[in-house]
Design an enzyme around this catalytic site. Structure first.
Site, PDB file in Angstrom:
ATOM      1  N   GLU A 189      13.634   3.931 -24.679  1.00  0.00           N
ATOM      2  CA  GLU A 189      12.167   3.925 -24.655  1.00  0.00           C
ATOM      3  C   GLU A 189      11.528   4.556 -25.887  1.00  0.00           C
ATOM      4  O   GLU A 189      10.404   5.069 -25.829  1.00  0.00           O
ATOM      5  CB  GLU A 189      11.651   4.590 -23.371  1.00  0.00           C
ATOM      6  CG  GLU A 189      12.038   3.810 -22.120  1.00  0.00           C
ATOM      7  CD  GLU A 189      11.637   4.501 -20.826  1.00  0.00           C
ATOM      8  OE1 GLU A 189      11.166   5.649 -20.886  1.00  0.00           O
ATOM      9  OE2 GLU A 189      11.806   3.904 -19.751  1.00  0.00           O
ATOM     10  N   GLU A 265      15.855  -1.220 -17.140  1.00  0.00           N
ATOM     11  CA  GLU A 265      15.537  -0.077 -16.276  1.00  0.00           C
ATOM     12  C   GLU A 265      14.319  -0.459 -15.449  1.00  0.00           C
ATOM     13  O   GLU A 265      13.319  -0.940 -15.981  1.00  0.00           O
ATOM     14  CB  GLU A 265      15.264   1.200 -17.064  1.00  0.00           C
ATOM     15  CG  GLU A 265      15.029   2.410 -16.149  1.00  0.00           C
ATOM     16  CD  GLU A 265      14.755   3.701 -16.900  1.00  0.00           C
ATOM     17  OE1 GLU A 265      15.494   3.982 -17.862  1.00  0.00           O
ATOM     18  OE2 GLU A 265      13.802   4.410 -16.543  1.00  0.00           O
TER      19      GLU A 265
END
Length: 674
Positions: A189, A265
């Site tokens: 991320e 995810e």
């Protein structure tokens, strides 16, 4: 251990091979037909359903469970045709930094340091492989040791060093644990570097790791998709585009790349029945709406103190190793609807997948005649994930008629598994086996209610298995001691300590004359390349968050001269990604002979200070006593300060830690609480 038997009786009434009689006094069901046909080819290849351990320290308490409970938990997660039967395990490559619910240790704390036995992810991957040799393994870093950035909070200034570090982890997995890593990620991320990704591919190939595939960028669909379209070299080295929490949608650029698309995810939702509804919806709709062929849940198992961020956001809950209690939550059985009747390498059928009355279905085949259909009818309010926001939609009771064509026309019978999430009574029915559906001339019908999941399949291998009830839940022991006297510890970290900044490891103090040979040592001495805002101090928490009155005693050893320091603490109220704002009662001693009592980890709220006589490189015993609104402290058994008024927090964990990223040791930890 047992496996659920076939359910007979009236529950069969939802399944029919014809339109059936009208329901008395009820409006006619919305009816629609759907065709499943492989004659014109198949859809995308299915890559599996998985979960994440890490990002971070989400499996921390699991390793401390005693047998047989630890193995039972692992069976529910990984054993084929038993429980969740996961196809994919994704683990954090520990980076010594906070990565949501704690820190995970790096295999290279320092530039000339390599140790492939730290932490618990190696162990977890081996346990998963032991149960399912075909499970796919993914490694992904959230953070990196500070030496990689040479003082900068950035891993791409020296991409050759970062690539060497990651490839060393992959090589260590094979050399020391006989684990073959299937996929590797870039930086969770956070930004990606095209130069680094290309160099990572080169470094993998240079070490004969051509079989390891690259996932990028574990963030959003863009800008990675666009950059791949304009950079043919980058396009050539990225195998999978992985997006996080995509809301079941993709973007055109991602599709145009022609690459595999994954929700790498997802979920991250409290594991009650609404969490199960979220999981059921996205497992289907990530493909139906977004062409995603793998979905990976954060997280695998909620094995961290529940008051840390995102408590109980795992597929199941195992947060009490001291009692042995765990709970197989409903998302486990929602997972089984897909995982027990498919395998990576199967293919989706080319269908629209949207049900006329709301909800979705997917159909998959192994290409050898087997067919699996998964249907979900999750309502809006009962399937909200933690992110992103879910647009309004409605789902109605409906009759779905399926026509099997192509190679499936000769199918005569389909096995049935059914779940119904009951939000009125709270008594959900999960993964129950119903009577088989008879297929008549390639046709069958199913009456679908709201908040249901059906699996219809030619496979007869699925099972709902269970173990005897685990022990009942118990609070963390109110009297707890650890002298760290273990010569060959099975794990590098002491049981139940949850590191929130820094890394605390078992240590053999070979130079000690005898009283403190085996200790707990804080070992991170340079601020890592962080994923979130780690504290400037190191801290590990332990115990019961509800503790109010407690006495904490610990032997401490400051190793850093002049400005080194350590603390013990009580009523610690925060951790995880919020560790910098942690409050509590902190009793500090420093190498310059001073002490402080503060109401926060940052040391800014000073409640008392003075001289202590403490020096570095000598053992001292600290005692912190908190009773009601008053706190006092002892040094080596003698009162050092007393009658400090405490207004807040009202409760919290015990903790220990250091003033900075510095070496320090702890021994004979003891807490008495009420």
């Amino acid at each position: 251990m047992g496996c659920a038997a076939l359910l007979w009786g009236t529950i069969l009434l939802g399944c029919s091979c014809g339109p059936g009689p009208p329901r008395v006094g009820a409006a006619p069901l919305l009816a629609a037909t759907y065709v499943l046909d492989d004659a014109d080819g198949l859809g995308r290849e299915f890559d599996g359903i998985g979960a994440v351990s890490g990002g971070g320290a989400t499996s921390r308490l699991l390793v401390n469970y005693q047998e047989p409970y630890r193995s039972q938990i692992l069976d529910y997660l990984f054993k084929p045709n038993f429980g969740a039967s996961l196809h994919i395990l994704k683990v954090e490559i520990g980076g010594d930094a906070q990565s949501t619910d704690g820190t995970e240790p790096s295999h290279m704390h320092y530039e000339n340091d390599e140790n492939y036995f730290r932490g618990y992810e190696w162990w977890l991957m081996k346990e998963a492989k032991k149960r399912n040799p075909k499970i796919k393994l993914i490694g992904l870093p959230w953070a990196f040791p500070g030496w990689i950035g040479k003082g900068e909070n950035w891993p791409y200034d020296y991409p050759d060093i970062t690539a060497y570090y990651i490839v060393s982890w992959i090589l260590g997995a094979k050399q020391y644990h006989d684990l073959d890593i299937d996929y590797i990620g870039i930086w969770n991320e956070r930004a990606f570097s095209s130069k680094y990704i290309k160099l990572l591919r080169y470094t993998l190939d240079k070490h004969d790791l051509e079989q390891v595939r690259i996932i990028a960028s574990d963030r959003l669909w863009e800008p990675i998709s666009f950059v791949m379209l304009i950079d043919s070299e980058l396009h050539g080295v990225v195998d999978v585009i992985g997006a996080h929490y995509p809301g079941t949608k993709t973007v055109q650029n991602a599709i145009l790349t022609g690459k595999k698309l994954w929700s790498s995810e997802d979920y991250s939702t409290f594991n009650n029945d609404v969490g199960a509804g979220c999981w059921a919806r996205i497992l289907n709709q990530n493909y139906v709406n977004g062409n995603m062929t793998a979905t990976i849940a954060w997280n695998l198992v909620a094995s961290y103190y529940e008051q840390l961020p995102f408590g109980r956001c795992g597929l199941m809950t195992a947060q009490e190793p001291w009692s042995g209690h765990y709970k197989v939550e409903s998302p486990i059985w929602i997972t089984a609807h897909t995982t027990q009747f498919t395998q990576p390498g199967w293919s989706y059928l080319q269908v629209d997948g949207h049900l006329e009355g709301g909800g979705s279905f997917v159909a998959l085949t192994d290409g050898l005649g087997n067919l699996t259909i998964i249907i979900e009818t999750m309502s809006h309010n009962h399937s909200k994930c933690i992110r992103p926001p879910l647009p309004n939609f409605s789902v109605l009771p409906q009759r779905a008629t399926f026509y099997l064509r192509g190679s499936f026309y000769m199918v005569e019978t389909l096995q049935v598994r059914h779940s119904r999430l009951d939000f009125e009574s709270g008594k959900s029915s999960l993964f129950q086996q119903l009577l088989p559906v008879k297929v008549w001339r390639g046709r069958f019908s199913l009456d679908l209610n709201v908040d249901e999941v059906y699996t219809l399949t030619t496979l007869k291998t699925g099972r709902k298995c269970d173990y005897p009830e685990p022990p009942p839940p118990q609070p963390f022991p109110s009297s707890y001691k650890d002298d760290f006297n273990i010569r060959n510890p099975p794990f590098s970290e002491a049981p139940n300590f949850a590191d929130q900044t820094g890394v605390f490891e078992y240590f053999v103090n070979a130079s000690d004359p005898g009283d403190h040979v085996f200790t707990l040592r804080q070992v991170v001495v340079q601020r890592p390349i962080t994923w979130v805002s780690d504290a400037d101090q190191t801290i590990s928490v332990i115990g019961n968050f509800k503790w109010v009155n407690l006495t904490v005693t610990c032997d401490i050893y400051i190793e850093k001269p002049r400005d080194g320091g350590v603390f013990i603490a009580g009523r610690v109220d925060n951790g995880g990604i919020y560790v910098r704002r942690t409050k509590g009662v902190f009793f500090w001693v420093f190498a310059d002979g001073t002490y402080r009592v503060t109401g926060d980890l940052a040391g800014e709220e000073i409640l008392m200070k003075g001289l202590s006589g403490v020096r570095d490189n000598a053992w001292h015993t600290l005692t912190l006593n908190i009773q009601g609104n008053s706190a006092s402290g002892l040094l080596n058994g003698y009162p050092l300060w007393e009658n400090v008024t405490i207004s807040k927090p009202k409760n919290g964990w015990a903790a220990l830690g250091t003033r900075s990223f510095e070496f320090a040791q702890f021994d004979n930890f003891h807490v008495e609480a009420s």
